[in-house]
Design a protein around this motif. Structure first.
Motif, PDB file in Angstrom:
ATOM      1  N   VAL A 109     -11.385  63.578   9.777  1.00  0.00           N
ATOM      2  CA  VAL A 109     -11.674  63.503   8.348  1.00  0.00           C
ATOM      3  C   VAL A 109     -10.602  64.333   7.652  1.00  0.00           C
ATOM      4  O   VAL A 109     -10.488  65.538   7.898  1.00  0.00           O
ATOM      5  CB  VAL A 109     -13.082  64.038   8.017  1.00  0.00           C
ATOM      6  N   GLU A 110      -9.796  63.684   6.824  1.00  0.00           N
ATOM      7  CA  GLU A 110      -8.691  64.396   6.191  1.00  0.00           C
ATOM      8  C   GLU A 110      -9.223  65.526   5.312  1.00  0.00           C
ATOM      9  O   GLU A 110     -10.270  65.385   4.666  1.00  0.00           O
ATOM     10  CB  GLU A 110      -7.844  63.427   5.370  1.00  0.00           C
ATOM     11  N   PRO A 111      -8.524  66.655   5.263  1.00  0.00           N
ATOM     12  CA  PRO A 111      -9.044  67.815   4.530  1.00  0.00           C
ATOM     13  C   PRO A 111      -8.953  67.697   3.015  1.00  0.00           C
ATOM     14  O   PRO A 111      -9.653  68.412   2.299  1.00  0.00           O
ATOM     15  CB  PRO A 111      -8.172  68.965   5.045  1.00  0.00           C
ATOM     16  N   ALA A 112      -8.092  66.831   2.502  1.00  0.00           N
ATOM     17  CA  ALA A 112      -7.880  66.735   1.055  1.00  0.00           C
ATOM     18  C   ALA A 112      -8.518  65.459   0.514  1.00  0.00           C
ATOM     19  O   ALA A 112      -8.289  64.367   1.034  1.00  0.00           O
ATOM     20  CB  ALA A 112      -6.390  66.753   0.731  1.00  0.00           C
ATOM     21  N   ALA A 113      -9.318  65.605  -0.537  1.00  0.00           N
ATOM     22  CA  ALA A 113      -9.945  64.459  -1.192  1.00  0.00           C
ATOM     23  C   ALA A 113      -9.094  64.015  -2.380  1.00  0.00           C
ATOM     24  O   ALA A 113      -8.123  64.676  -2.763  1.00  0.00           O
ATOM     25  CB  ALA A 113     -11.357  64.813  -1.650  1.00  0.00           C
ATOM     26  N   PHE A 114      -9.465  62.886  -2.967  1.00  0.00           N
ATOM     27  CA  PHE A 114      -8.742  62.356  -4.115  1.00  0.00           C
ATOM     28  C   PHE A 114      -9.741  61.687  -5.049  1.00  0.00           C
ATOM     29  O   PHE A 114     -10.863  61.348  -4.653  1.00  0.00           O
ATOM     30  CB  PHE A 114      -7.660  61.358  -3.681  1.00  0.00           C
ATOM     31  N   THR A 115      -9.340  61.502  -6.281  1.00  0.00           N
ATOM     32  CA  THR A 115     -10.195  60.872  -7.288  1.00  0.00           C
ATOM     33  C   THR A 115      -9.885  59.388  -7.354  1.00  0.00           C
ATOM     34  O   THR A 115      -8.721  58.992  -7.433  1.00  0.00           O
ATOM     35  CB  THR A 115      -9.979  61.516  -8.667  1.00  0.00           C
ATOM     36  N   LYS A 116     -10.946  58.584  -7.324  1.00  0.00           N
ATOM     37  CA  LYS A 116     -10.794  57.136  -7.404  1.00  0.00           C
ATOM     38  C   LYS A 116     -11.800  56.596  -8.410  1.00  0.00           C
ATOM     39  O   LYS A 116     -12.961  57.007  -8.416  1.00  0.00           O
ATOM     40  CB  LYS A 116     -11.024  56.489  -6.030  1.00  0.00           C
ATOM     41  N   VAL A 117     -11.354  55.685  -9.258  1.00  0.00           N
ATOM     42  CA  VAL A 117     -12.219  55.090 -10.270  1.00  0.00           C
ATOM     43  C   VAL A 117     -12.867  53.843  -9.681  1.00  0.00           C
ATOM     44  O   VAL A 117     -12.180  52.947  -9.187  1.00  0.00           O
ATOM     45  CB  VAL A 117     -11.430  54.746 -11.544  1.00  0.00           C
ATOM     46  N   SER A 118     -14.204  53.794  -9.720  1.00  0.00           N
ATOM     47  CA  SER A 118     -14.933  52.662  -9.155  1.00  0.00           C
ATOM     48  C   SER A 118     -14.838  51.453 -10.077  1.00  0.00           C
ATOM     49  O   SER A 118     -14.296  51.521 -11.186  1.00  0.00           O
ATOM     50  CB  SER A 118     -16.402  53.042  -8.944  1.00  0.00           C
ATOM     51  N   ALA A 119     -15.405  50.329  -9.609  1.00  0.00           N
ATOM     52  CA  ALA A 119     -15.388  49.101 -10.407  1.00  0.00           C
ATOM     53  C   ALA A 119     -16.191  49.253 -11.696  1.00  0.00           C
ATOM     54  O   ALA A 119     -15.970  48.520 -12.659  1.00  0.00           O
ATOM     55  CB  ALA A 119     -15.936  47.940  -9.579  1.00  0.00           C
ATOM     56  N   LEU A 120     -17.125  50.214 -11.720  1.00  0.00           N
ATOM     57  CA  LEU A 120     -17.927  50.461 -12.919  1.00  0.00           C
ATOM     58  C   LEU A 120     -17.285  51.484 -13.848  1.00  0.00           C
ATOM     59  O   LEU A 120     -17.882  51.870 -14.853  1.00  0.00           O
ATOM     60  CB  LEU A 120     -19.327  50.938 -12.518  1.00  0.00           C
ATOM     61  N   GLY A 121     -16.085  51.936 -13.495  1.00  0.00           N
ATOM     62  CA  GLY A 121     -15.395  52.902 -14.335  1.00  0.00           C
ATOM     63  C   GLY A 121     -15.816  54.337 -14.110  1.00  0.00           C
ATOM     64  O   GLY A 121     -15.539  55.200 -14.948  1.00  0.00           O
ATOM     65  N   ILE A 122     -16.473  54.626 -12.981  1.00  0.00           N
ATOM     66  CA  ILE A 122     -16.947  55.977 -12.678  1.00  0.00           C
ATOM     67  C   ILE A 122     -15.941  56.658 -11.756  1.00  0.00           C
ATOM     68  O   ILE A 122     -15.517  56.088 -10.750  1.00  0.00           O
ATOM     69  CB  ILE A 122     -18.331  55.932 -12.010  1.00  0.00           C
ATOM     70  N   GLU A 123     -15.577  57.890 -12.106  1.00  0.00           N
ATOM     71  CA  GLU A 123     -14.674  58.654 -11.253  1.00  0.00           C
ATOM     72  C   GLU A 123     -15.434  59.190 -10.045  1.00  0.00           C
ATOM     73  O   GLU A 123     -16.483  59.816 -10.188  1.00  0.00           O
ATOM     74  CB  GLU A 123     -14.043  59.804 -12.032  1.00  0.00           C
ATOM     75  N   GLU A 124     -14.892  58.933  -8.861  1.00  0.00           N
ATOM     76  CA  GLU A 124     -15.525  59.357  -7.616  1.00  0.00           C
ATOM     77  C   GLU A 124     -14.541  60.191  -6.802  1.00  0.00           C
ATOM     78  O   GLU A 124     -13.340  59.934  -6.817  1.00  0.00           O
ATOM     79  CB  GLU A 124     -15.963  58.148  -6.788  1.00  0.00           C
ATOM     80  N   GLN A 125     -15.082  61.175  -6.106  1.00  0.00           N
ATOM     81  CA  GLN A 125     -14.277  61.964  -5.178  1.00  0.00           C
ATOM     82  C   GLN A 125     -14.429  61.371  -3.783  1.00  0.00           C
ATOM     83  O   GLN A 125     -15.529  61.333  -3.237  1.00  0.00           O
ATOM     84  CB  GLN A 125     -14.716  63.427  -5.185  1.00  0.00           C
ATOM     85  N   ARG A 126     -13.334  60.899  -3.252  1.00  0.00           N
ATOM     86  CA  ARG A 126     -13.349  60.266  -1.937  1.00  0.00           C
ATOM     87  C   ARG A 126     -12.340  60.933  -1.015  1.00  0.00           C
ATOM     88  O   ARG A 126     -11.429  61.637  -1.466  1.00  0.00           O
ATOM     89  CB  ARG A 126     -13.057  58.764  -2.047  1.00  0.00           C
ATOM     90  N   VAL A 127     -12.508  60.682   0.286  1.00  0.00           N
ATOM     91  CA  VAL A 127     -11.629  61.267   1.293  1.00  0.00           C
ATOM     92  C   VAL A 127     -11.413  60.231   2.391  1.00  0.00           C
ATOM     93  O   VAL A 127     -12.304  59.421   2.680  1.00  0.00           O
ATOM     94  CB  VAL A 127     -12.244  62.565   1.867  1.00  0.00           C
ATOM     95  N   ASN A 128     -10.232  60.236   2.980  1.00  0.00           N
ATOM     96  CA  ASN A 128      -9.906  59.290   4.047  1.00  0.00           C
ATOM     97  C   ASN A 128     -10.518  59.747   5.367  1.00  0.00           C
ATOM     98  O   ASN A 128     -10.365  60.907   5.768  1.00  0.00           O
ATOM     99  CB  ASN A 128      -8.394  59.162   4.212  1.00  0.00           C
ATOM    100  N   VAL A 129     -11.202  58.827   6.031  1.00  0.00           N
ATOM    101  CA  VAL A 129     -11.748  59.056   7.371  1.00  0.00           C
ATOM    102  C   VAL A 129     -11.007  58.126   8.328  1.00  0.00           C
ATOM    103  O   VAL A 129     -10.982  56.909   8.122  1.00  0.00           O
ATOM    104  CB  VAL A 129     -13.263  58.787   7.411  1.00  0.00           C
ATOM    105  N   LEU A 130     -10.395  58.701   9.360  1.00  0.00           N
ATOM    106  CA  LEU A 130      -9.594  57.932  10.314  1.00  0.00           C
ATOM    107  C   LEU A 130     -10.448  57.576  11.520  1.00  0.00           C
ATOM    108  O   LEU A 130     -11.114  58.445  12.104  1.00  0.00           O
ATOM    109  CB  LEU A 130      -8.367  58.737  10.749  1.00  0.00           C
ATOM    110  N   ILE A 131     -10.415  56.297  11.893  1.00  0.00           N
ATOM    111  CA  ILE A 131     -11.266  55.771  12.961  1.00  0.00           C
ATOM    112  C   ILE A 131     -10.384  55.102  14.006  1.00  0.00           C
ATOM    113  O   ILE A 131      -9.509  54.290  13.670  1.00  0.00           O
ATOM    114  CB  ILE A 131     -12.278  54.757  12.398  1.00  0.00           C
TER     115      ILE A 131
END
Length: 400
Positions: free
Chosen positions: A275-297
Motif C-alpha cells: 500500500v503506497e504511503p502517499a495518498a492523492f485527491t481524486k474527484v469522483s463522478a459526482l464531483g466529490i473530492e476523495e482521498q485515495r491511495v494506490n494498492v499494488l496487487i
C-alpha cells in the motif's frame, strides 16, 4: 308475538353488524418475509476497479543527436535482451562538438555511479533475504514450542517472499543500470568518430519482452533524449487499485485478492504486495473530492490463466479483509440498529414477532455475522416494516 319476534330479529342483526364491524376493523397479522439463520463461511471484502500495468516499463530514448534509421519493430513484437532495436548515426555540429562530448562524458560517469548504486542495492536485498530466512527459521522453532502464535510464522513467510521479490527487482535494476552504462559508453565512442560507419550507434533492448509503443517509426533526425520505443515484459504484470484511504487501512500486505470481471473465464487469484504511503485527491463522478491511495496487487495464479491480459487492462478486484470458515449468518437486511444502541433482529415465532438483540460481528453486501442472541435455524424477518413492533402478530408471506 310479532313484536317479540321483531325484537329478536333486530338484536340478532345488531350483533351480526357489530361482529362484522369488529372483524373488519380488527388488526390483521402483518405479512412478512423470513430467512433462516445458518452457519457457514463468511468474509468481508473491499470491492474496487483496478488496472493492470507492467512492473517494469523501459522507455528507450535517443542517447545522442543523430540520424535515426527506420525502426522495423512494431507493437507486440518480441525482443530479446541485448537485441538491436534502433540505429543512430551521430550528426553533430562542429560548434557543439566540445559541449556534446562533455555532456556525454557526464552521462557516462552518471551511468557508472548508477551501476555502483545498483550493486549496493542487490547486496542490500540479499542481506534482507538472509535476515528474513533466519527470522523464519527461529520463529518456526519457537512456534513448535508454543512460544509464539502460528500467525507470526505466516507473517514471516510472507516477509521472506517479499524480500525475495525485492531481490529479484534489485537484480533487474542492476541489469538496466548496466545497460544504460554500456549505452552511455557506446554513445561517447560514437560522437568521437562522427561521420564514419564505425560511429553508428546501436540502441539495444535492456530486457527480454515485447514492444509496447514505437514513438518514431520512420527515418528522421532525432535530438538527444527523444523518445523512441517502449519495451516491457508482459509476463510481469501487477494490478493497481485506487482505494479510499479508509478502505486501504484494511488492505494489509499479504491479504488475498480475487480478480473478477477481467474478461476471461473464472476468477484469478492475487495478493496485496504494498500500500503506497502517499495518498492523492481524486474527484469522483459526482464531483466529490476523495482521498485515495494506490494498492499494488501481485497475480499469484499460473501465468497461463492470465496470459491474455496486457498493460492497462481494466479489472475488478475483491480484497478480502476478514474471513471466517464457520459463523452464524443472517441476511444483512434483517439486522437494524436499536434506538438505545446495539443491533437487533425480529424473529418470527408462533405467529408473532419477537425482538431479539444480537451481538454483531460484521457485515458485507449480503450477509451479517451474528456472534450471539439467536440460534441456528431461527426465522428472522427480512426488511422489517417501520410499523413492526415486539409481540405483533405476523404472517409469513411466501416468496416466489
Amino acid at each position: 308475538m310479532t313484536s317479540k319476534k321483531t325484537l329478536w330479529i333486530s338484536i340478532s342483526a345488531g350483533v351480526a353488524v357489530s361482529a362484522a364491524l369488529l372483524w373488519a376493523f380488527a388488526p390483521r397479522p402483518l405479512a412478512v418475509e423470513v430467512a433462516r439463520a445458518s452457519v457457514g463461511p463468511y468474509e468481508q471484502a473491499v470491492l474496487e476497479d483496478g488496472r493492470t500495468r507492467l512492473r517494469d516499463r523501459y522507455a528507450l530514448s535517443a542517447p545522442l543527436t543523430g540520424r535515426l534509421a527506420r525502426i522495423a519493430l512494431r507493437e507486440g513484437d518480441a525482443v530479446e535482451a541485448g537485441a538491436v532495436v534502433a540505429t543512430i548515426t551521430p550528426a553533430l555540429s562542429p560548434m557543439l562538438d566540445e559541449r556534446t562530448r562533455r555532456e556525454q562524458s557526464a552521462r557516462a560517469e552518471a551511468a557508472e555511479a548508477a551501476v555502483r548504486r545498483a550493486d549496493a542495492g542487490v547486496q542490500r536485498a540479499r542481506v534482507a533475504v538472509e535476515q528474513a530466512r533466519t527470522e523464519l527459521r527461529r520463529n518456526e522453532q519457537l512456534a513448535q514450542q508454543h512460544f509464539i502464535s502460528p500467525a507470526k510464522v505466516d507473517t514471516d513467510r510472507l516477509a521472506l517472499e517479499a524480500a525475495r521479490m525485492e531481490l529479484e527487482a534489485a537484480v533487474q535494476s542492476r541489469q538496466v543500470a548496466g545497460h544504460e552504462r554500456d549505452t552511455a559508453r557506446a554513445a561517447l565512442i560514437a560522437i568521437r568518430t562522427p561521420g564514419s560507419g564505425e560511429g553508428s550507434f546501436a540502441l539495444r533492448s535492456p530486457v527480454s519482452g515485447r514492444v509496447l509503443r514505437v514513438a518514431q517509426t520512420s527515418e528522421a533526425t532525432v535530438m538527444l533524449g527523444a523518445p523512441l520505443i517502449d519495451i516491457g515484459d508482459t509476463a510481469r504484470l501487477e494490478i493497481v487499485a485506487e482505494l479510499l484511504t479508509t478502505d486501504a487501512l484494511q488492505a494489509l500486505p499479504g491479504a488475498p485478492v480475487r480478480i473478477e470481471r477481467w474478461g476471461g473465464e473464472g476468477v484469478l487469484e492475487g495478493r496485496v504486495r504494498r500500500v503506497e504511503p502517499a495518498a492523492f485527491t481524486k474527484v469522483s463522478a459526482l464531483g466529490i473530492e476523495e482521498q485515495r491511495v494506490n494498492v499494488l496487487i501481485d497475480l499469484v495464479g499460473p501465468p497461463d490463466l492470465w496470459r491474455a491480459l496486457g498493460d492497462g487492462y481494466r479489472v475488478g478486484v475483491r480484497i478480502v479483509t476478514l474471513s471466517r470458515s464457520s459463523v452464524l449468518r443472517v441476511p444483512v437486511s434483517a439486522v437494524f440498529p436499536q434506538p438505545g444502541g446495539g443491533m437487533a433482529v425480529f424473529v418470527a415465532k408462533t405467529g408473532r414477532a419477537q425482538l431479539a438483540p444480537v451481538e454483531f460481528g460484521g457485515r458485507n453486501g449480503s450477509e451479517a455475522w451474528v456472534r450471539g442472541g439467536i440460534a441456528e435455524g431461527a426465522e428472522v424477518i427480512v426488511y422489517p416494516a417501520a410499523t413492526l413492533r415486539d409481540g405483533m402478530r405476523v404472517k409469513v408471506r411466501a416468496v416466489r
